[in-house]
Design a protein around this motif. Structure first.
Motif, PDB file in Angstrom:
ATOM      1  N   ALA A   1       0.832  -1.207   0.000  1.00 36.74           N
ATOM      2  CA  ALA A   1       0.000   0.000   0.000  1.00 36.74           C
ATOM      3  C   ALA A   1       0.863   1.252   0.000  1.00 36.74           C
TER       4      ALA A   1
ATOM      5  N   SER B   1      -2.703  -1.656 -15.792  1.00 30.40           N
ATOM      6  CA  SER B   1      -3.859  -2.117 -15.023  1.00 30.40           C
ATOM      7  C   SER B   1      -4.545  -3.282 -15.717  1.00 30.40           C
TER       8      SER B   1
ATOM      9  N   PHE C   1      -1.935  -2.126  -8.671  1.00 29.97           N
ATOM     10  CA  PHE C   1      -2.716  -1.143  -7.939  1.00 29.97           C
ATOM     11  C   PHE C   1      -2.329   0.275  -8.329  1.00 29.97           C
TER      12      PHE C   1
ATOM     13  N   GLN D   1      -4.185   1.708 -11.162  1.00 25.15           N
ATOM     14  CA  GLN D   1      -5.548   2.129 -10.852  1.00 25.15           C
ATOM     15  C   GLN D   1      -5.566   3.449 -10.106  1.00 25.15           C
ATOM     16  N   TYR D   2      -4.603   3.609  -9.164  1.00 25.44           N
ATOM     17  CA  TYR D   2      -4.595   4.845  -8.385  1.00 25.44           C
ATOM     18  C   TYR D   2      -4.184   6.039  -9.234  1.00 25.44           C
TER      19      TYR D   2
ATOM     20  N   ILE E   1     -11.743   3.910  -1.953  1.00 21.89           N
ATOM     21  CA  ILE E   1     -11.189   2.748  -2.652  1.00 21.89           C
ATOM     22  C   ILE E   1     -10.044   2.141  -1.857  1.00 21.89           C
TER      23      ILE E   1
ATOM     24  N   ASP F   1      -9.581  -1.678  -0.767  1.00 16.33           N
ATOM     25  CA  ASP F   1      -8.405  -2.443  -1.182  1.00 16.33           C
ATOM     26  C   ASP F   1      -7.643  -2.980   0.020  1.00 16.33           C
TER      27      ASP F   1
ATOM     28  N   SER G   1      -9.435  -5.894   1.619  1.00 21.60           N
ATOM     29  CA  SER G   1      -9.312  -7.189   0.947  1.00 21.60           C
ATOM     30  C   SER G   1      -7.866  -7.668   0.954  1.00 21.60           C
ATOM     31  N   LEU G   2      -6.888  -6.751   0.973  1.00 14.66           N
ATOM     32  CA  LEU G   2      -5.489  -7.192   1.039  1.00 14.66           C
ATOM     33  C   LEU G   2      -5.179  -7.808   2.394  1.00 14.66           C
TER      34      LEU G   2
ATOM     35  N   ALA H   1      -3.995 -11.615   0.306  1.00 14.02           N
ATOM     36  CA  ALA H   1      -3.752 -11.348  -1.112  1.00 14.02           C
ATOM     37  C   ALA H   1      -3.458 -12.693  -1.756  1.00 14.02           C
TER      38      ALA H   1
END
Lengths: 323, 356
Positions: A116, A150, A201, A204-205, A251, A255, A258-259, A263
């Motif tokens: 992250a 992505s 990721f 996406q960011y 978001i 994320d 769920s991480l 993962a």
């Protein structure tokens, strides 16, 4: 703030309870749970042992009640005592479910936190830069590169990165070293998984922070600030950026949730023993109590992160505090 | 009350069906034409339906058209896999490596350069088993796309029905449907797919017995479907909730249109855009999810060819035969990329205001 947090926590607990109930009944109503909990190579003795330990001769509601009470008070199996947060006993690994979960959590948490940090810094930086230089070459490059990245998958990038760095002998194979036994070794061991996971990721960011930033720059408060003669950079960072953070925090919360819940693909690709790997192993060996444990544990983590996100809103956006 | 209402609705349903809605070029002249929300005026002007406008805009978008062609090619490859196999003269399951000892070395890796690529095996030979990579990929795409298309159709259907029902009926129905959606959204989706696979399989086959392929396919579809529809539902619910209060719906209600007619002719045409856009974003997600499950070893099993499982093999062989990853990997990236670009194009074509 406190009443709000209290309400959210209560709601999350209700959902967690429903989820546990649903999962328990589905799992223990489908097929013979003893056979399913026993794993693929199962002996008749083992099945008898499981029958006796899970109390499968009792009605399913009693079994569920025992399971619920066990979470708070602990349970006694003939294989041994299971202390307070007792989520059951895995007959395939001969381990307590809760102990196994706690054992796997640090790996998953390290993976999530490190990843992250990487994707958030790189993703936000490139996204902001693209929005700042909107329409230029920089913007177009970032946008198209992030579009391609992505679309890539961890299971495609993973082997390639391993080929470049590990099989060529540049770096060691990814592995988990406990943080307390040496931060340097911890970071070095997880560097490749972090980078691969973060690549997907980050893209996406980048896209998201760029588009929300572009939206924010057209808002009225930004125009007003500019009209008052504030410098472009000040308006960009203090006015527009703050507003663009809200969707990103949303978001990010999802994320991270769920991480932290595991993962799966990253852990599987790099052979790291985290929660996700645990879930896969227990599914392939049909270890029902363990699957149930991982699912409840991960859901709890996701709900926890949702609450944290909601609380964070209030710090970013003062308007939220009122409602 | 309800009987009378629906009977009148039926009468209203027949007359405007030729004139109304979106497909004709001339504006509706019937008395019911006035109750249409998107009624068009202007005698001599050629009227264009929103669908036609969208199509003209889409055709101008070169990226979108190109991506649509690529995706069409993928779908054709999947549909025509047996034909391709016939023309190519090989199939996905034959172990060419053990038939011809020259193809693999003593460690089971291709002897030829670039993973054994040659005129007879275009994409090379699979290590160990010695199957043809091109055929594996074609049939793998067929399996993965077949499952994902089925999941997408089911998901869109369920999502639309539940979303519109919740939004249109409102009240208690809406409350409970929304609670179900909230509840299902709390499941960690990927983990739940993995966790519920053996349970759903056990519904069909007692544990310990060999699981036939169609059961695994069916289970994959059910698991992804059960947790896939909520997003679309929630979106449509919101839209219908606001559409329901609009004048054209009220007008239809006053003229005595049945509920079914209002949903079908007034509400549905107005939510086609989000449904289409969402489904173009959804399909690649389901493809990668299915591939992910097979990659993790809980999806499709040997010997059925599968796109995702090729990545599992590729990761295992990568150190000695990196070429094996090339074709499935490139195909996957191209497919997902094109679908994402197509999704953006479709969104732009439907809604020109949403500039990027």
């Amino acid at each position: 703030m406190l009443p709000f947090l209290f309400r959210r926590t209560l709601g999350a607990l209700v959902i967690l309870f429903l989820l546990t109930t649903f999962t328990f009944f589905v799992f223990f109503a489908a097929g013979d749970p003893a056979q399913m909990s026993c794993g693929k190579n199962c002996t008749a003795d083992n099945i008898a042992l499981i029958h006796q330990n899970l109390g499968l001769d009792k009605p399913i509601t009693t079994q569920y009640w025992d399971f619920l009470v066990g979470i708070f008070t602990g349970r006694n199996f003939s294989v041994g005592h299971c202390p307070a947060p007792c989520f059951g006993y895995s007959f395939a690994t001969k381990q307590q479910v809760w102990a196994t979960l706690l054992d796997r959590l640090p790996t998953t948490a390290s993976l999530a936190i490190g990843g992250a940090v990487v994707f958030l810094t790189v993703g936000l930086a490139t996204g902001l830069l693209a929005a700042w230089k909107r329409g230029t070459f920089v913007d177009k490059t970032f946008t198209s590169v992030s579009m391609v990245l992505s679309s890539a998958q961890i299971y495609i990038l993973g082997p390639i990165v391993m080929g470049i760095f590990v099989y060529s002998g540049l770096l060691e194979s990814p592995r988990y070293v406990d943080f307390t036994s040496g931060p340097a070794a911890w970071g070095a061991g997880l560097l490749i998984p972090w980078l691969v996971m973060a690549t997907i990721f980050t893209a996406q960011y980048t896209r998201m922070s760029r588009s929300t930033m572009v939206e924010q720059l057209q808002e009225e408060h930004v125009r007003t600030a500019k009209a008052k003669g504030m410098s472009g950079r000040y308006v960009f960072l203090r006015y527009a950026w703050r507003g663009s953070l809200i969707p990103i925090v949303t978001i990010l919360g999802m994320d991270l949730g769920s991480l932290f819940g595991g993962a799966m693909i990253t852990e599987y690709t790099f052979q790291l023993a985290g929660l996700g790997r645990l879930a896969i192993t227990s599914v392939t060996t049909l270890d029902l109590p363990m699957i149930l444990g991982v699912l409840i544990f991960s859901s709890a983590l996701i709900l926890l992160f949702n609450i944290i996100v909601d609380a964070t809103y209030a710090f970013i956006d003062p308007r939220v505090r009122l409602s | 009350m309800f009987q009378e209402n629906s009977a009148r609705g039926h009468f209203a349903m027949t007359s405007p069906s030729q004139t109304a809605v979106s497909k004709t070029d001339t504006p509706g002249l019937g008395p019911d034409g006035l109750s249409k929300g998107k009624d068009r005026k202007g005698g001599e002007l050629v009227g264009r339906s929103p669908g036609q406008l969208m199509w003209t805009r889409f055709k101008r978008d070169r990226t979108g058209v190109f991506c649509a062609c690529v995706i069409l090619a993928f779908l054709l490859i999947a549909a025509l896999a047996p034909v391709i196999s016939m023309l190519y003269g090989k199939d996905a399951t034959t172990l060419y490596g053990s038939n011809d000892a020259n193809l693999l070395d003593e460690f089971g890796y291709p002897t030829g350069p670039n993973g054994g690529m040659s005129g007879s095996h275009w994409f090379g030979i699979e290590p160990q088993l010695g199957r043809d990579v091109f055929m594996q990929l074609v049939y793998g795409i067929r399996t993965s796309l077949g499952i994902s298309v089925a999941v997408t159709l089911l998901t869109v259907l369920t999502g639309t029905v539940i979303g519109i029902t919740a939004g249109y009926l409102g009240g208690r129905t809406d409350f409970w449907l929304s609670r179900v959606i909230d509840f299902l959204l709390a499941f960690p989706s990927q983990l739940t797919f993995v966790a519920f696979m053996p349970v759903v399989v056990a519904l069909f086959v007692p544990p310990g017995e060999e699981t036939p392929t169609y059961v695994r396919v069916l289970s994959l579809i059910i698991v992804q479907w059960a947790l896939g529809w909520m997003g679309l539902s929630r979106l449509l619910r919101g839209q219908v909730l606001s559409l329901r209060e609009r004048e054209f719906v009220e007008a239809a209600r006053i003229t005595g249109a049945s509920q079914w007619r209002i949903i079908r002719k007034e509400l549905l045409p107005n939510v086609v855009t989000p449904i289409l856009v969402q489904s173009t974003y959804m399909l690649p997600l389901f493809v990668t999810a299915e591939a992910g499950l097979s990659y993790l070893g809980v999806g499709i099993m040997e010997p059925t060819p599968d796109w995702g499982r090729m990545f599992q093999n590729a990761a295992r062989y990568y150190e000695n035969d990196p070429t094996y990853l090339l074709f499935p990997g490139a195909a996957m990236v191209i497919f997902v990329l094109c679908f994402n670009l197509l999704g953006d194009s479709v969104r732009d074509a439907f809604d020109p205001k949403s500039g990027r």
